[in-house]
Design a protein around this motif. Structure first.
Motif, PDB file in Angstrom:
ATOM      1  N   ALA A 279       0.837  -1.203   0.000  1.00 38.75           N
ATOM      2  CA  ALA A 279       0.000   0.000   0.000  1.00 38.75           C
ATOM      3  C   ALA A 279       0.870   1.250   0.000  1.00 38.75           C
ATOM      4  CB  ALA A 279      -0.925   0.006   1.213  1.00 38.75           C
ATOM      5  N   GLU A 280       0.478   2.220  -0.802  1.00 38.16           N
ATOM      6  CA  GLU A 280       1.190   3.501  -0.887  1.00 38.16           C
ATOM      7  C   GLU A 280       0.165   4.620  -0.990  1.00 38.16           C
ATOM      8  OE1 GLU A 280       3.839   6.058  -4.139  1.00 38.16           O
ATOM      9  OE2 GLU A 280       3.297   3.968  -4.530  1.00 38.16           O
ATOM     10  N   VAL A 281       0.319   5.649  -0.157  1.00 42.79           N
ATOM     11  CA  VAL A 281      -0.544   6.822  -0.257  1.00 42.79           C
ATOM     12  C   VAL A 281      -0.070   7.669  -1.430  1.00 42.79           C
ATOM     13  CG1 VAL A 281      -1.357   8.924   0.870  1.00 42.79           C
ATOM     14  CG2 VAL A 281      -1.049   6.839   2.215  1.00 42.79           C
ATOM     15  N   VAL A 282      -0.944   7.870  -2.402  1.00 40.74           N
ATOM     16  CA  VAL A 282      -0.626   8.704  -3.562  1.00 40.74           C
ATOM     17  C   VAL A 282      -0.951  10.164  -3.267  1.00 40.74           C
ATOM     18  CG1 VAL A 282      -1.125   9.119  -6.004  1.00 40.74           C
ATOM     19  CG2 VAL A 282      -1.037   6.770  -5.130  1.00 40.74           C
ATOM     20  N   SER A 283      -2.100  10.399  -2.666  1.00 41.55           N
ATOM     21  CA  SER A 283      -2.524  11.748  -2.295  1.00 41.55           C
ATOM     22  C   SER A 283      -3.570  11.636  -1.185  1.00 41.55           C
ATOM     23  CB  SER A 283      -3.107  12.479  -3.513  1.00 41.55           C
ATOM     24  OG  SER A 283      -4.284  11.823  -3.973  1.00 41.55           O
ATOM     25  N   PRO A 284      -3.740  12.719  -0.402  1.00 34.89           N
ATOM     26  CA  PRO A 284      -3.110  14.039  -0.486  1.00 34.89           C
ATOM     27  C   PRO A 284      -1.664  14.006   0.013  1.00 34.89           C
ATOM     28  CG  PRO A 284      -4.529  13.934   1.431  1.00 34.89           C
ATOM     29  CD  PRO A 284      -4.728  12.641   0.695  1.00 34.89           C
ATOM     30  N   GLN A 285      -0.898  15.017  -0.365  1.00 33.79           N
ATOM     31  CA  GLN A 285       0.520  15.052  -0.025  1.00 33.79           C
ATOM     32  C   GLN A 285       0.740  15.082   1.483  1.00 33.79           C
ATOM     33  OE1 GLN A 285       2.969  14.801  -2.391  1.00 33.79           O
ATOM     34  NE2 GLN A 285       4.353  14.521  -0.653  1.00 33.79           N
ATOM     35  N   GLU A 286      -0.130  15.778   2.202  1.00 35.00           N
ATOM     36  CA  GLU A 286       0.017  15.869   3.664  1.00 35.00           C
ATOM     37  C   GLU A 286      -0.052  14.487   4.310  1.00 35.00           C
ATOM     38  OE1 GLU A 286      -2.128  18.043   7.526  1.00 35.00           O
ATOM     39  OE2 GLU A 286      -2.868  18.408   5.483  1.00 35.00           O
ATOM     40  N   LEU A 287      -1.007  13.658   3.868  1.00 37.33           N
ATOM     41  CA  LEU A 287      -1.125  12.305   4.415  1.00 37.33           C
ATOM     42  C   LEU A 287       0.050  11.446   3.964  1.00 37.33           C
ATOM     43  CD1 LEU A 287      -2.717  10.151   5.969  1.00 37.33           C
ATOM     44  CD2 LEU A 287      -4.013   9.695   3.869  1.00 37.33           C
ATOM     45  N   ARG A 288       0.477  11.610   2.714  1.00 39.72           N
ATOM     46  CA  ARG A 288       1.630  10.858   2.202  1.00 39.72           C
ATOM     47  C   ARG A 288       2.878  11.159   3.038  1.00 39.72           C
ATOM     48  NH1 ARG A 288       3.441   8.356  -2.554  1.00 39.72           N
ATOM     49  NH2 ARG A 288       5.656   8.694  -2.976  1.00 39.72           N
ATOM     50  N   ASP A 289       3.101  12.456   3.330  1.00 36.81           N
ATOM     51  CA  ASP A 289       4.261  12.843   4.139  1.00 36.81           C
ATOM     52  C   ASP A 289       4.162  12.260   5.547  1.00 36.81           C
ATOM     53  OD1 ASP A 289       5.191  14.267   1.982  1.00 36.81           O
ATOM     54  OD2 ASP A 289       4.492  16.220   2.717  1.00 36.81           O
ATOM     55  N   GLU A 290       2.966  12.308   6.122  1.00 42.27           N
ATOM     56  CA  GLU A 290       2.772  11.794   7.481  1.00 42.27           C
ATOM     57  C   GLU A 290       3.035  10.294   7.542  1.00 42.27           C
ATOM     58  OE1 GLU A 290      -0.627  11.775  11.022  1.00 42.27           O
ATOM     59  OE2 GLU A 290      -1.022  12.801   9.117  1.00 42.27           O
ATOM     60  N   MET A 291       2.533   9.543   6.551  1.00 44.97           N
ATOM     61  CA  MET A 291       2.774   8.103   6.524  1.00 44.97           C
ATOM     62  C   MET A 291       4.259   7.811   6.332  1.00 44.97           C
ATOM     63  SD  MET A 291      -0.131   6.725   7.109  1.00 44.97           S
ATOM     64  CE  MET A 291       0.284   5.023   6.769  1.00 44.97           C
ATOM     65  N   GLY A 292       4.933   8.643   5.507  1.00 41.82           N
ATOM     66  CA  GLY A 292       6.372   8.474   5.308  1.00 41.82           C
ATOM     67  C   GLY A 292       7.143   8.659   6.603  1.00 41.82           C
ATOM     68  N   GLU A 293       6.736   9.647   7.407  1.00 41.48           N
ATOM     69  CA  GLU A 293       7.398   9.893   8.693  1.00 41.48           C
ATOM     70  C   GLU A 293       7.189   8.720   9.649  1.00 41.48           C
ATOM     71  OE1 GLU A 293       5.814  13.549  10.076  1.00 41.48           O
ATOM     72  OE2 GLU A 293       6.722  14.761   8.471  1.00 41.48           O
ATOM     73  N   ILE A 294       5.973   8.179   9.662  1.00 40.70           N
ATOM     74  CA  ILE A 294       5.686   7.026  10.531  1.00 40.70           C
ATOM     75  C   ILE A 294       6.560   5.841  10.137  1.00 40.70           C
ATOM     76  CG2 ILE A 294       3.932   5.318  11.164  1.00 40.70           C
ATOM     77  CD1 ILE A 294       1.823   7.550  10.807  1.00 40.70           C
ATOM     78  N   ILE A 295       6.662   5.583   8.830  1.00 38.45           N
ATOM     79  CA  ILE A 295       7.446   4.444   8.341  1.00 38.45           C
ATOM     80  C   ILE A 295       8.930   4.644   8.624  1.00 38.45           C
ATOM     81  CG2 ILE A 295       8.133   3.190   6.250  1.00 38.45           C
ATOM     82  CD1 ILE A 295       5.246   3.848   5.205  1.00 38.45           C
ATOM     83  N   CYS A 296       9.417   5.894   8.514  1.00 40.00           N
ATOM     84  CA  CYS A 296      10.822   6.184   8.832  1.00 40.00           C
ATOM     85  C   CYS A 296      11.117   5.905  10.301  1.00 40.00           C
ATOM     86  CB  CYS A 296      11.150   7.639   8.493  1.00 40.00           C
ATOM     87  SG  CYS A 296      11.417   7.935   6.737  1.00 40.00           S
ATOM     88  N   ARG A 297      10.205   6.315  11.182  1.00 43.21           N
ATOM     89  CA  ARG A 297      10.399   6.061  12.610  1.00 43.21           C
ATOM     90  C   ARG A 297      10.398   4.560  12.893  1.00 43.21           C
ATOM     91  NH1 ARG A 297       6.717  10.480  13.191  1.00 43.21           N
ATOM     92  NH2 ARG A 297       5.020   9.054  13.773  1.00 43.21           N
ATOM     93  N   MET A 298       9.521   3.833  12.201  1.00 44.13           N
ATOM     94  CA  MET A 298       9.491   2.374  12.359  1.00 44.13           C
ATOM     95  C   MET A 298      10.797   1.756  11.866  1.00 44.13           C
ATOM     96  SD  MET A 298       5.587   1.644  11.058  1.00 44.13           S
ATOM     97  CE  MET A 298       5.795  -0.134  11.038  1.00 44.13           C
ATOM     98  N   SER A 299      11.290   2.244  10.724  1.00 42.28           N
ATOM     99  CA  SER A 299      12.516   1.695  10.135  1.00 42.28           C
ATOM    100  C   SER A 299      13.712   1.883  11.061  1.00 42.28           C
ATOM    101  CB  SER A 299      12.772   2.366   8.783  1.00 42.28           C
ATOM    102  OG  SER A 299      13.968   1.909   8.212  1.00 42.28           O
ATOM    103  N   LYS A 300      13.780   3.050  11.725  1.00 44.03           N
ATOM    104  CA  LYS A 300      14.905   3.329  12.628  1.00 44.03           C
ATOM    105  C   LYS A 300      14.962   2.336  13.780  1.00 44.03           C
ATOM    106  CE  LYS A 300      15.259   8.277  11.657  1.00 44.03           C
ATOM    107  NZ  LYS A 300      15.073   9.653  12.183  1.00 44.03           N
ATOM    108  N   LYS A 301      13.794   1.857  14.213  1.00 44.30           N
ATOM    109  CA  LYS A 301      13.767   0.897  15.317  1.00 44.30           C
ATOM    110  C   LYS A 301      14.383  -0.439  14.921  1.00 44.30           C
ATOM    111  CE  LYS A 301       9.783   2.870  17.691  1.00 44.30           C
ATOM    112  NZ  LYS A 301       8.414   2.653  18.218  1.00 44.30           N
ATOM    113  N   TYR A 302      14.398  -0.738  13.619  1.00 41.69           N
ATOM    114  CA  TYR A 302      14.925  -2.019  13.151  1.00 41.69           C
ATOM    115  C   TYR A 302      16.342  -1.903  12.577  1.00 41.69           C
ATOM    116  CZ  TYR A 302      10.229  -3.894  13.729  1.00 41.69           C
ATOM    117  OH  TYR A 302       9.029  -4.302  14.259  1.00 41.69           O
ATOM    118  N   THR A 303      16.894  -0.675  12.547  1.00 39.66           N
ATOM    119  CA  THR A 303      18.237  -0.488  11.984  1.00 39.66           C
ATOM    120  C   THR A 303      19.229  -0.006  13.030  1.00 39.66           C
ATOM    121  OG1 THR A 303      17.579   1.742  11.259  1.00 39.66           O
ATOM    122  CG2 THR A 303      17.410  -0.048   9.650  1.00 39.66           C
ATOM    123  N   ARG A 304      18.859  -0.077  14.299  1.00 38.18           N
ATOM    124  CA  ARG A 304      19.773   0.342  15.365  1.00 38.18           C
ATOM    125  C   ARG A 304      20.888  -0.679  15.535  1.00 38.18           C
ATOM    126  NH1 ARG A 304      15.191   2.101  19.843  1.00 38.18           N
ATOM    127  NH2 ARG A 304      14.560   4.035  18.831  1.00 38.18           N
TER     128      ARG A 304
END
Length: 304
Positions: A279-304
């Motif tokens: 699943a990928e948010v195409v639009s709106p951009q605000e929601l897309r950016d927010e989901m990207g931030e959530i996924i980045c925070r999740m990714s950092k937890k697995y790359t420590r």
């Protein structure tokens, strides 16, 4: 009423509901192949009409006949009663399945279901309070307001089943804002003697049409959301739609874009995350950016 008769009534409601419309001959043919019909006997016309009568009087569900075009039988509904009829059907099916599991001991350990949260308080009292237009006093297990309140006097407007739990929606007595309570998380619920005036113009189904599930925030406006869903998940989304506003607006060989008009609350975001990289948010951009931030925070937890 014997359990066998009860199952027959529910079976009749279910087959007509699933098919949309059936002739008596088609219903009789289905009955001959039903596991409830051990001797494979046909459904007598008189018995069929007797079942229709009992279903109407006992459950309030009318199996009507459309004589024009071939004497088809269907569940009679009007726009106001549609949700009520579907809820009755769901409840009857649940009861019938419970009867079946109790009677078929040989298969009992081969039918599995998730444990639901223990709902000690709520549904019966909430419905009783709605009938009488009186408030309920609720003690919730978690705070529900900026003031961190856990005890409320609530004007109950409706109840709804969602995600294996019953919820109650209502107004805090003396205030205008609507709150939702998960009855499985309610520590206590009591009917009070405080009367309230129910807004007869309130339409529960219409109220929820802009929200995903029970994630209600009346201060937010719905937006158009587009999701790109990969080939591994889109067939599931086509058959089990996420929201009534869902439209498939584009389809490629490996993905589709689905469009929604709703308030993208926390519950909807979790739904997107559950689909993983399909699943990928195409639009709106605000929601897309927010989901990207959530996924980045999740990714950092697995790359420590």
């Amino acid at each position: 009423m014997t359990s066998d008769l009860f199952k027959r009534y529910v079976w009749l409601i279910d087959v007509v509901n699933q098919a949309g419309k059936l002739t008596y001959e088609e219903i009789s043919s289905l009955w001959e192949r039903s596991p409830l019909n051990e001797d494979r006997s046909p459904l007598a016309l008189r018995t069929f009409h007797n079942h229709r009568y009992v279903v109407d009087k006992l459950f309030g569900i009318t199996i009507a006949c459309k004589r024009k075009g071939g004497n088809y039988y269907y569940l009679k509904d009007n726009a106001d009663a549609k949700y009520s009829t579907q809820l009755k059907i769901w409840m009857l099916q649940t009861l019938s399945n419970s009867h079946a599991l109790e009677s078929e001991k040989r298969c009992r350990d081969r039918v599995l279901a998730n444990d639901n949260p223990d709902e000690k308080f709520g549904l019966a009292a909430a419905i009783d309070a709605m009938e009488k237009n009186v408030c309920v006093r609720i003690v919730n297990s978690i705070p529900k307001t900026p003031e961190h309140l856990t005890e409320f006097t609530l004007e109950p407007y409706c109840v709804r089943f969602w995600g294996n739990s019953w919820y109650i929606l209502g107004k805090i007595h003396g205030r205008k804002d609507m709150l939702v309570f998960d009855l499985s998380r309610v520590l206590n619920l009591e009917i009070s003697n405080i009367k309230f005036n129910y807004d007869e113009n309130f339409e529960p189904e219409k109220f929820f049409e802009n929200y995903y599930g029970m994630d209600v925030d009346t201060e937010l406006e719905p937006v158009t959301v587009r999701l790109r869903i990969g080939d591994g998940t889109r067939d599931l989304i086509r058959t089990q739609i996420l929201h009534d506003s869902q439209k498939e607006v584009m389809a490629d060989f490996d993905s589709s874009i689905f469009e929604y008009h709703l308030v993208p609350g926390e519950e909807f975001k979790r739904c997107i995350l559950l689909m993983g990289d399909d699943a990928e948010v195409v639009s709106p951009q605000e929601l897309r950016d927010e989901m990207g931030e959530i996924i980045c925070r999740m990714s950092k937890k697995y790359t420590r």
